[in-house]
Enzyme design. Structure first.
Site, PDB file in Angstrom:
ATOM      1  N   GLY A  10       0.825  -1.213   0.000  1.00 17.73           N
ATOM      2  CA  GLY A  10       0.000   0.000   0.000  1.00 17.73           C
ATOM      3  C   GLY A  10       0.857   1.259   0.000  1.00 17.73           C
ATOM      4  O   GLY A  10       2.086   1.190   0.064  1.00 17.73           O
ATOM      5  N   ARG A  11       0.183   2.405  -0.072  1.00 17.95           N
ATOM      6  CA  ARG A  11       0.919   3.689  -0.083  1.00 17.95           C
ATOM      7  C   ARG A  11       1.791   3.826   1.165  1.00 17.95           C
ATOM      8  O   ARG A  11       2.988   4.120   1.086  1.00 17.95           O
ATOM      9  CB  ARG A  11      -0.070   4.866  -0.150  1.00 17.95           C
ATOM     10  CG  ARG A  11      -0.605   5.141  -1.531  1.00 17.95           C
ATOM     11  CD  ARG A  11      -1.636   6.265  -1.484  1.00 17.95           C
ATOM     12  NE  ARG A  11      -2.861   5.790  -0.838  1.00 17.95           N
ATOM     13  CZ  ARG A  11      -3.914   5.322  -1.492  1.00 17.95           C
ATOM     14  NH1 ARG A  11      -3.936   5.310  -2.794  1.00 17.95           N
ATOM     15  NH2 ARG A  11      -4.978   4.888  -0.858  1.00 17.95           N
ATOM     16  N   THR A  98      -3.815   2.275  11.030  1.00 18.00           N
ATOM     17  CA  THR A  98      -5.067   2.216  10.253  1.00 18.00           C
ATOM     18  C   THR A  98      -6.151   3.044  10.945  1.00 18.00           C
ATOM     19  O   THR A  98      -6.300   2.968  12.172  1.00 18.00           O
ATOM     20  CB  THR A  98      -5.531   0.745  10.139  1.00 18.00           C
ATOM     21  OG1 THR A  98      -4.485   0.004   9.533  1.00 18.00           O
ATOM     22  CG2 THR A  98      -6.800   0.626   9.319  1.00 18.00           C
ATOM     23  N   HIS A 154      -7.622  15.487   2.058  1.00 17.47           N
ATOM     24  CA  HIS A 154      -6.775  14.333   1.734  1.00 17.47           C
ATOM     25  C   HIS A 154      -6.898  13.992   0.254  1.00 17.47           C
ATOM     26  O   HIS A 154      -7.831  14.419  -0.412  1.00 17.47           O
ATOM     27  CB  HIS A 154      -7.174  13.102   2.565  1.00 17.47           C
ATOM     28  CG  HIS A 154      -6.685  13.154   3.980  1.00 17.47           C
ATOM     29  ND1 HIS A 154      -7.374  13.807   4.978  1.00 17.47           N
ATOM     30  CD2 HIS A 154      -5.559  12.663   4.563  1.00 17.47           C
ATOM     31  CE1 HIS A 154      -6.704  13.701   6.116  1.00 17.47           C
ATOM     32  NE2 HIS A 154      -5.591  13.015   5.891  1.00 17.47           N
ATOM     33  N   LYS A 158      -8.586   8.312  -0.453  1.00 22.30           N
ATOM     34  CA  LYS A 158      -8.922   8.048   0.966  1.00 22.30           C
ATOM     35  C   LYS A 158     -10.372   7.585   1.086  1.00 22.30           C
ATOM     36  O   LYS A 158     -11.269   8.185   0.504  1.00 22.30           O
ATOM     37  CB  LYS A 158      -8.686   9.304   1.813  1.00 22.30           C
ATOM     38  CG  LYS A 158      -8.894   9.047   3.298  1.00 22.30           C
ATOM     39  CD  LYS A 158      -8.253  10.109   4.153  1.00 22.30           C
ATOM     40  CE  LYS A 158      -8.474   9.838   5.636  1.00 22.30           C
ATOM     41  NZ  LYS A 158      -7.838   8.598   6.090  1.00 22.30           N
TER      42      LYS A 158
HETATM   43  P1  NAD Z   1      -3.648   1.804   0.779  1.00 22.75           P
HETATM   44  O1  NAD Z   1      -4.992   1.378   0.305  1.00 22.75           O
HETATM   45  O2  NAD Z   1      -2.694   2.412  -0.193  1.00 22.75           O
HETATM   46  O3  NAD Z   1      -2.900   0.557   1.461  1.00 22.75           O
HETATM   47  C1  NAD Z   1      -3.524  -0.386   2.272  1.00 22.75           C
HETATM   48  C2  NAD Z   1      -2.873  -1.736   1.965  1.00 22.75           C
HETATM   49  O4  NAD Z   1      -3.315  -2.698   2.916  1.00 22.75           O
HETATM   50  C3  NAD Z   1      -3.284  -2.268   0.571  1.00 22.75           C
HETATM   51  O5  NAD Z   1      -2.121  -2.662  -0.141  1.00 22.75           O
HETATM   52  C4  NAD Z   1      -4.180  -3.452   0.909  1.00 22.75           C
HETATM   53  O6  NAD Z   1      -4.088  -4.502  -0.066  1.00 22.75           O
HETATM   54  C5  NAD Z   1      -3.589  -3.887   2.249  1.00 22.75           C
HETATM   55  N1  NAD Z   1      -4.486  -4.722   3.046  1.00 22.75           N
HETATM   56  C6  NAD Z   1      -5.809  -4.568   3.263  1.00 22.75           C
HETATM   57  N2  NAD Z   1      -6.267  -5.578   4.025  1.00 22.75           N
HETATM   58  C7  NAD Z   1      -5.208  -6.377   4.308  1.00 22.75           C
HETATM   59  C8  NAD Z   1      -5.039  -7.572   5.051  1.00 22.75           C
HETATM   60  N3  NAD Z   1      -6.078  -8.175   5.637  1.00 22.75           N
HETATM   61  N4  NAD Z   1      -3.795  -8.119   5.131  1.00 22.75           N
HETATM   62  C9  NAD Z   1      -2.743  -7.550   4.523  1.00 22.75           C
HETATM   63  N5  NAD Z   1      -2.842  -6.403   3.778  1.00 22.75           N
HETATM   64  C10 NAD Z   1      -4.065  -5.843   3.688  1.00 22.75           C
HETATM   65  O7  NAD Z   1      -3.928   2.798   1.995  1.00 22.75           O
HETATM   66  P2  NAD Z   1      -2.895   3.807   2.717  1.00 22.75           P
HETATM   67  O8  NAD Z   1      -3.055   5.156   2.118  1.00 22.75           O
HETATM   68  O9  NAD Z   1      -1.565   3.176   2.808  1.00 22.75           O
HETATM   69  O10 NAD Z   1      -3.579   3.903   4.157  1.00 22.75           O
HETATM   70  C11 NAD Z   1      -3.782   2.741   4.945  1.00 22.75           C
HETATM   71  C12 NAD Z   1      -4.438   3.137   6.267  1.00 22.75           C
HETATM   72  O11 NAD Z   1      -3.539   3.949   7.034  1.00 22.75           O
HETATM   73  C13 NAD Z   1      -5.715   3.958   6.121  1.00 22.75           C
HETATM   74  O12 NAD Z   1      -6.615   3.572   7.145  1.00 22.75           O
HETATM   75  C14 NAD Z   1      -5.242   5.394   6.357  1.00 22.75           C
HETATM   76  O13 NAD Z   1      -6.250   6.253   6.822  1.00 22.75           O
HETATM   77  C15 NAD Z   1      -4.201   5.152   7.418  1.00 22.75           C
HETATM   78  N6  NAD Z   1      -3.182   6.209   7.572  1.00 22.75           N
HETATM   79  C16 NAD Z   1      -2.814   6.506   8.843  1.00 22.75           C
HETATM   80  C17 NAD Z   1      -1.806   7.412   9.085  1.00 22.75           C
HETATM   81  C18 NAD Z   1      -1.337   7.620  10.498  1.00 22.75           C
HETATM   82  O14 NAD Z   1      -0.401   8.417  10.719  1.00 22.75           O
HETATM   83  N7  NAD Z   1      -1.906   6.912  11.462  1.00 22.75           N
HETATM   84  C19 NAD Z   1      -1.176   8.057   8.004  1.00 22.75           C
HETATM   85  C20 NAD Z   1      -1.572   7.727   6.700  1.00 22.75           C
HETATM   86  C21 NAD Z   1      -2.581   6.783   6.488  1.00 22.75           C
END
Ligand code: NAD
Length: 266
Positions: A10-11, A98, A154, A158
């Site tokens: 993921g990102r 997450t 965002h 998102k």
């Molecule tokens: P994204 O969709 O780019 O990445 C999420 C990844 O998780 C994907 O590759 C997906 O295939 C994978 N995934 C989903 N379910 C899974 C599972 N059961 N097992 C393994 N992998 C799994 O999203 P993102 O932009 O990377 O953001 C992910 C989360 O992090 C979001 O909830 C976002 O709001 C959060 N986030 C939090 C912060 C922070 O500082 N706490 C900062 C940025 C993003």
């Protein structure tokens, strides 16, 4: 410390791989993805834009927990409780970034924290954690004649709104006023909604482009407005915070921890 990443394609997952590879105290223990991910079997470091590390994306989160000291989860709300259960069963540190967990999912993460150290924060950046403290302070000083609105923007991908950080800022403002956010939150407005209710904490959510994360808390009254803002221009700040949290939690007794604990901000 050997750190694994669930959701490594993921990102945030890719940003975390790069951060761990650049960090002194941590080594990459592996990465996993959902079973149907097209990235299974690919080199985790190559996905992050680095030289091949010989660590391949796996589909078995349980196997990842068994070989790592800590695991970082930036995945999806439905996955976080499963990863928290694995952390508790194996006694490994978990960092949960997450956002968007519902009450049951959140409760499951907190129950797992009774058995192992889990650091959870809607935003892992130092700046936002400072902003949370400032928001609490300003809300405590300014009375109800200051209307509080939280604005966030965002990127277009998102999926949850308001952002976890916006809700955390709303909660900080509510704490400052000694009220419950659930009683005061005005999460959307559309149509003839009537005049603003005194004491409400409003939210507005913008989505577009590649915006990493921007939050502003507004305190508006007749004649003046106080605004507290944070703008993240790189996901690296969240990844840095998450790796720092994993290193900090190593050897800590079981319990739920926040970035306030990690950064010693209280
Ligand atoms: P994204 O969709 O780019 O990445 C999420 C990844 O998780 C994907 O590759 C997906 O295939 C994978 N995934 C989903 N379910 C899974 C599972 N059961 N097992 C393994 N992998 C799994 O999203 P993102 O932009 O990377 O953001 C992910 C989360 O992090 C979001 O909830 C976002 O709001 C959060 N986030 C939090 C912060 C922070 O500082 N706490 C900062 C940025 C993003």
């Amino acid at each position: 410390m050997k750190i694994g990443i669930v959701g490594c394609a993921g990102r945030m997952g890719r940003t975390l791989v790069a951060e761990i590879e650049a960090s002194d105290g941590a080594v990459l223990g592996g990465g996993s993805e959902q079973a149907d991910s097209p990235f299974i079997g690919q080199d985790v470091a190559v996905l992050a834009g680095l030289k091949a590390a010989g660590v391949m994306v796996g589909a078995d989160a349980a196997a990842l927990f068994s070989v790592c000291d800590a695991v970082i989860d930036f995945t999806a709300p439905s996955a976080a409780p499963i990863h928290a259960g694995l952390a508790a069963d194996t006694g490994k540190v978990l960092v949960v970034g997450t956002t968007g967990l519902d009450a049951d999912q959140q409760q499951a993460v907190e129950a797992a924290a009774a058995r192992t150290a889990i650091v959870q924060a809607a935003n892992m950046s130092v700046g936002v954690n400072l902003l949370l403290g400032l928001t609490r302070q300003v809300a405590a000083v300014l009375g109800e004649d200051y209307d509080i609105e939280v604005i966030e923007m965002h990127h277009r991908h998102k999926v949850d709104a308001p952002s976890g950080t916006a809700l955390a800022l709303g909660r900080a403002a509510a704490d400052g006023r000694a009220v419950a956010l659930d009683d005061k939150a005005q999460r959307s407005r559309d149509g003839i909604v009537g005049a603003r209710r005194a004491g409400d904490i409003g939210f507005a959510n913008l989505r577009g482009g590649d915006v990493v994360g921007e939050h502003t808390v507004i305190f508006a009254t007749d004649g003046e407005r106080v605004e507290l803002s944070h703008k993240a221009s790189s996901r690296g700040v969240f990844a840095k915070g998450a790796v720092r949290a994993a290193l900090w939690a190593g050897g800590k007794p079981p319990g739920p921890y926040s970035m306030t604990d990690v950064l010693g901000l209280d």
